[in-house]
Design a protein around this motif. Structure first.
Motif, PDB file in Angstrom:
ATOM      1  N   UNK A 151       0.840  -1.193   0.000  1.00 34.73           N
ATOM      2  CA  UNK A 151       0.000   0.000   0.000  1.00 34.73           C
ATOM      3  C   UNK A 151       0.879   1.249   0.000  1.00 34.73           C
ATOM      4  N   UNK A 152       0.279   2.392  -0.295  1.00 35.74           N
ATOM      5  CA  UNK A 152       1.023   3.650  -0.300  1.00 35.74           C
ATOM      6  C   UNK A 152       1.638   3.926   1.069  1.00 35.74           C
ATOM      7  N   UNK A 153       0.855   3.697   2.125  1.00 35.34           N
ATOM      8  CA  UNK A 153       1.361   3.925   3.473  1.00 35.34           C
ATOM      9  C   UNK A 153       2.520   3.021   3.821  1.00 35.34           C
ATOM     10  N   UNK A 154       2.434   1.746   3.405  1.00 34.53           N
ATOM     11  CA  UNK A 154       3.509   0.806   3.698  1.00 34.53           C
ATOM     12  C   UNK A 154       4.766   1.171   2.918  1.00 34.53           C
ATOM     13  N   UNK A 155       4.610   1.622   1.682  1.00 31.47           N
ATOM     14  CA  UNK A 155       5.771   2.065   0.906  1.00 31.47           C
ATOM     15  C   UNK A 155       6.470   3.233   1.606  1.00 31.47           C
ATOM     16  N   UNK A 156       5.672   4.155   2.154  1.00 32.28           N
ATOM     17  CA  UNK A 156       6.249   5.299   2.847  1.00 32.28           C
ATOM     18  C   UNK A 156       7.009   4.850   4.097  1.00 32.28           C
ATOM     19  N   UNK A 157       6.453   3.874   4.807  1.00 30.24           N
ATOM     20  CA  UNK A 157       7.126   3.378   6.008  1.00 30.24           C
ATOM     21  C   UNK A 157       8.418   2.655   5.651  1.00 30.24           C
ATOM     22  N   UNK A 158       8.405   1.898   4.550  1.00 32.59           N
ATOM     23  CA  UNK A 158       9.630   1.230   4.104  1.00 32.59           C
ATOM     24  C   UNK A 158      10.675   2.267   3.704  1.00 32.59           C
ATOM     25  N   UNK A 159      10.244   3.324   3.009  1.00 35.01           N
ATOM     26  CA  UNK A 159      11.170   4.397   2.636  1.00 35.01           C
ATOM     27  C   UNK A 159      11.797   5.015   3.869  1.00 35.01           C
ATOM     28  N   UNK A 160      10.988   5.191   4.906  1.00 32.95           N
ATOM     29  CA  UNK A 160      11.488   5.791   6.144  1.00 32.95           C
ATOM     30  C   UNK A 160      12.552   4.916   6.791  1.00 32.95           C
ATOM     31  N   UNK A 161      12.264   3.623   6.934  1.00 34.48           N
ATOM     32  CA  UNK A 161      13.222   2.766   7.657  1.00 34.48           C
ATOM     33  C   UNK A 161      14.513   2.570   6.867  1.00 34.48           C
ATOM     34  N   UNK A 162      14.443   2.517   5.538  1.00 36.78           N
ATOM     35  CA  UNK A 162      15.696   2.330   4.786  1.00 36.78           C
ATOM     36  C   UNK A 162      16.550   3.597   4.820  1.00 36.78           C
ATOM     37  N   UNK A 163      15.922   4.745   5.082  1.00 41.11           N
ATOM     38  CA  UNK A 163      16.708   5.978   5.208  1.00 41.11           C
ATOM     39  C   UNK A 163      17.411   6.068   6.563  1.00 41.11           C
TER      40      UNK A 163
END
Length: 258
Positions: A151-163
């Motif tokens: 989902x869009x929200x999950x993609x954003x959370x994945x982007x956050x943790x990889x940063x």
């Protein structure tokens, strides 16, 4: 508080194509995106960057993250120059932007390991940090799901943790809650405040007044590429709501009625 980020006179211009000139309703061939911006951020604070679309917020953050070079000026990030020591700067910061696009065919698990390798994070440290962040953001059960199916929200959370794989002390977030549902936005907001409690410095660009009022210690307002106000949240508000104060400042600076 000790100063950990010092921005001195950053300026950035871009050439405008004929099409861009038409869209921006100007005959100028050069656009000044950031115009001599200076400010400081301190250890253990959340610094909010406010401004209308096109004000220069994202360009400023991209220069601080060493993604683009300023025409002039410099910034010192925990003792390292974005001009002369960009590699050192990158090792000290985490940068999350809505423009970060994750490849559809990779999984969160693979991406976390990939970015950890880029930052030379030891496998044992990587695995412990992955478990902590994946559990916190509810990513664990989606660890082997391709990005295309998230989902869009999950993609954003994945982007956050990889940063944040390398546990940086300075974190730059450009619109961190943009496009998120209210539940996911609260998880991210709570996480930002948790990072501050750990002594991290967070720079947040947003157009959401309530977010700034909830989490920020100090605020800088950028209008037409210039930092027009930079002070503590209470001093910027001056007894008003942040939204009302922002528009009062905007009218004073831009000379436009709202």
């Amino acid at each position: 508080m000790s100063e950990i980020l010092t921005v001195n006179g950053l300026k950035k211009t871009f050439k405008l194509s004929a099409k861009q000139q038409k869209l921006e309703k100007t005959k100028q061939k050069i656009k000044v995106a950031v115009d001599n911006i200076s400010f400081s951020a301190y250890q253990g604070e959340i610094f909010g960057v406010l401004g209308p679309n096109g004000a220069g917020k994202t360009t400023t953050l991209r220069m601080l993250a060493t993604l683009i070079k300023p025409d002039s000026g410099d910034a010192i990030v925990d003792g390292s120059s974005i001009i002369s020591e960009p590699d050192k700067v990158r090792s000290k910061i985490g940068f999350l932007t809505s423009e970060l696009k994750l490849e559809d065919f990779f999984t969160p698990n693979y991406l976390f390991d990939f970015f950890s390798d880029l930052h030379k994070v030891e496998p044992q440290v990587r695995d412990a940090r992955k478990k902590e962040l994946f559990d916190k953001f509810g990513i664990s059960e989606f660890a082997e799901v391709k990005v295309a199916n998230l989902s869009t929200g999950m993609k954003q959370k994945v982007s956050l943790v990889v940063s944040l794989v390398h546990d940086p002390d300075i974190i730059i977030f450009d619109e961190p809650t943009n496009g998120l549902d209210v539940i996911t936005a609260k998880v991210v907001t709570d996480f930002l405040m948790d990072l501050r409690s750990q002594g991290k410095t967070i720079i947040v660009s947003t157009h959401i007044f309530s977010l700034v009022e909830k989490i920020c210690d100090r605020v800088g307002i950028i209008i037409d590429g210039k930092m027009v106000v930079c002070d503590t949240l209470d001093n910027v508000k001056n007894g008003m709501s942040l939204e009302d104060r922002f528009f009062e400042i905007y009218v004073e600076v831009a000379g436009d009625a709202i």
